[in-house]
Design a protein around this motif. Structure first.
Motif, PDB file in Angstrom:
ATOM      1  N   LYS A 152      29.363  -8.863  51.039  1.00  0.00           N
ATOM      2  CA  LYS A 152      29.704  -9.505  49.487  1.00  0.00           C
ATOM      3  C   LYS A 152      28.250 -10.077  48.929  1.00  0.00           C
ATOM      4  CE  LYS A 152      32.797  -6.294  48.556  1.00  0.00           C
ATOM      5  NZ  LYS A 152      32.717  -5.290  47.618  1.00  0.00           N
ATOM      6  N   PHE A 153      27.749 -11.083  49.871  1.00  0.00           N
ATOM      7  CA  PHE A 153      26.848 -12.264  49.294  1.00  0.00           C
ATOM      8  C   PHE A 153      25.957 -10.915  49.634  1.00  0.00           C
ATOM      9  CE2 PHE A 153      23.162 -14.673  50.835  1.00  0.00           C
ATOM     10  CZ  PHE A 153      23.081 -15.874  50.263  1.00  0.00           C
ATOM     11  N   THR A 154      25.601 -10.495  50.875  1.00  0.00           N
ATOM     12  CA  THR A 154      24.032  -9.504  50.242  1.00  0.00           C
ATOM     13  C   THR A 154      23.617  -8.923  48.956  1.00  0.00           C
ATOM     14  OG1 THR A 154      24.395  -8.392  52.099  1.00  0.00           O
ATOM     15  CG2 THR A 154      23.511 -10.011  52.910  1.00  0.00           C
ATOM     16  N   GLU A 155      24.777  -8.017  48.403  1.00  0.00           N
ATOM     17  CA  GLU A 155      24.972  -6.907  47.469  1.00  0.00           C
ATOM     18  C   GLU A 155      24.618  -7.879  46.559  1.00  0.00           C
ATOM     19  OE1 GLU A 155      28.885  -4.966  47.899  1.00  0.00           O
ATOM     20  OE2 GLU A 155      28.533  -4.049  49.679  1.00  0.00           O
ATOM     21  N   ALA A 156      25.075  -9.221  46.157  1.00  0.00           N
ATOM     22  CA  ALA A 156      25.189  -9.569  44.706  1.00  0.00           C
ATOM     23  C   ALA A 156      23.513 -10.229  44.859  1.00  0.00           C
ATOM     24  CB  ALA A 156      26.102 -11.489  45.654  1.00  0.00           C
ATOM     25  N   CYS A 157      22.978 -10.918  46.124  1.00  0.00           N
ATOM     26  CA  CYS A 157      21.864 -10.580  45.996  1.00  0.00           C
ATOM     27  C   CYS A 157      20.813 -10.047  45.570  1.00  0.00           C
ATOM     28  CB  CYS A 157      21.817 -12.128  47.308  1.00  0.00           C
ATOM     29  SG  CYS A 157      22.267 -13.655  47.764  1.00  0.00           S
ATOM     30  N   PHE A 158      21.033  -8.665  45.884  1.00  0.00           N
ATOM     31  CA  PHE A 158      20.281  -7.458  46.043  1.00  0.00           C
ATOM     32  C   PHE A 158      20.219  -6.712  44.378  1.00  0.00           C
ATOM     33  CE2 PHE A 158      19.044  -8.756  50.134  1.00  0.00           C
ATOM     34  CZ  PHE A 158      17.101  -7.767  49.844  1.00  0.00           C
ATOM     35  N   ALA A 159      21.666  -7.486  43.624  1.00  0.00           N
ATOM     36  CA  ALA A 159      22.256  -6.560  42.322  1.00  0.00           C
ATOM     37  C   ALA A 159      20.980  -6.640  41.248  1.00  0.00           C
ATOM     38  CB  ALA A 159      23.306  -7.042  42.040  1.00  0.00           C
ATOM     39  N   GLU A 160      21.666  -5.945  40.390  1.00  0.00           N
ATOM     40  CA  GLU A 160      20.005  -5.504  39.693  1.00  0.00           C
ATOM     41  C   GLU A 160      20.724  -6.902  38.286  1.00  0.00           C
ATOM     42  OE1 GLU A 160      16.822  -3.972  37.430  1.00  0.00           O
ATOM     43  OE2 GLU A 160      17.389  -3.048  39.184  1.00  0.00           O
ATOM     44  N   GLY A 161      19.247  -8.204  38.311  1.00  0.00           N
ATOM     45  CA  GLY A 161      19.411  -9.531  37.477  1.00  0.00           C
ATOM     46  C   GLY A 161      18.254  -9.237  36.745  1.00  0.00           C
ATOM     47  N   THR A 162      17.960 -10.659  36.707  1.00  0.00           N
ATOM     48  CA  THR A 162      16.466 -11.390  35.989  1.00  0.00           C
ATOM     49  C   THR A 162      15.328 -11.100  36.552  1.00  0.00           C
ATOM     50  OG1 THR A 162      17.242 -13.113  35.182  1.00  0.00           O
ATOM     51  CG2 THR A 162      15.232 -13.055  35.085  1.00  0.00           C
ATOM     52  N   LEU A 163      15.595 -10.318  37.909  1.00  0.00           N
ATOM     53  CA  LEU A 163      14.582  -9.473  39.155  1.00  0.00           C
ATOM     54  C   LEU A 163      15.015  -8.128  39.164  1.00  0.00           C
ATOM     55  CD1 LEU A 163      13.660 -12.701  40.978  1.00  0.00           C
ATOM     56  CD2 LEU A 163      12.049 -11.802  39.497  1.00  0.00           C
ATOM     57  N   SER A 164      14.606  -7.502  39.510  1.00  0.00           N
ATOM     58  CA  SER A 164      15.009  -6.118  39.229  1.00  0.00           C
ATOM     59  C   SER A 164      15.615  -5.912  40.944  1.00  0.00           C
ATOM     60  CB  SER A 164      14.057  -5.157  39.217  1.00  0.00           C
ATOM     61  OG  SER A 164      12.562  -5.358  39.798  1.00  0.00           O
ATOM     62  N   GLN A 165      15.610  -4.793  40.621  1.00  0.00           N
ATOM     63  CA  GLN A 165      15.701  -4.396  43.064  1.00  0.00           C
ATOM     64  C   GLN A 165      14.616  -3.600  42.688  1.00  0.00           C
ATOM     65  OE1 GLN A 165      18.933  -1.344  42.199  1.00  0.00           O
ATOM     66  NE2 GLN A 165      20.781  -2.764  43.098  1.00  0.00           N
TER      67      GLN A 165
END
Length: 124
Positions: A39-52
């Motif tokens: 769950k932690f790594t999924e959140a870290c690699f989710a689309e955000g300000t930085l793209s995947q």
């Protein structure tokens, strides 16, 4: 997976298979830890300000400096899956070499390039 499919894997695919198998075994023994890590790594690699794609390029660079071969292959695949070009991956590895020196560069010019080639072979 049958024996014939297993034998047809290249070294990069074999490393990814071994990692996934190892994580499955780990998850069996420590399901709560594995679940929270996932769950932690999924959140870290989710689309955000930085793209995947950008996040995968960062992870590739970190894995090169850390000389973590499984992560280099895993994140090379992540880069390819998110549309990173060969040039983008090599540039990320170049920045990594600025921090990790010759040891990082040696991983970039061997294992990462081999993984790119092997993993792109299967996409075509």
């Amino acid at each position: 997976m049958d024996q014939k499919q297993h034998q047809a894997m290249n070294t990069s695919e074999q490393a990814l298979f071994d990692y996934k198998h190892g994580m499955g075994t780990f998850s069996t023994h420590l399901p709560d830890v594995a679940h929270h890590f996932s769950k932690f790594t999924e959140a870290c690699f989710a689309e955000g300000t930085l793209s995947q794609k950008e996040k995968q390029l960062i992870a590739l660079g970190i894995s090169v400096v850390a000389q973590d071969e499984y992560c280099m292959i895993y994140h090379t695949k992540g880069c390819l899956d998110h549309g990173a070009s060969y040039e983008e991956m090599m540039e990320a590895c170049g920045v990594s070499a600025a921090f990790g020196g010759g040891a990082a560069l040696s991983q970039a010019v061997t294992l990462v390039q081999e993984s790119i080639h092997e993993l792109q072979e299967n996409k075509h």
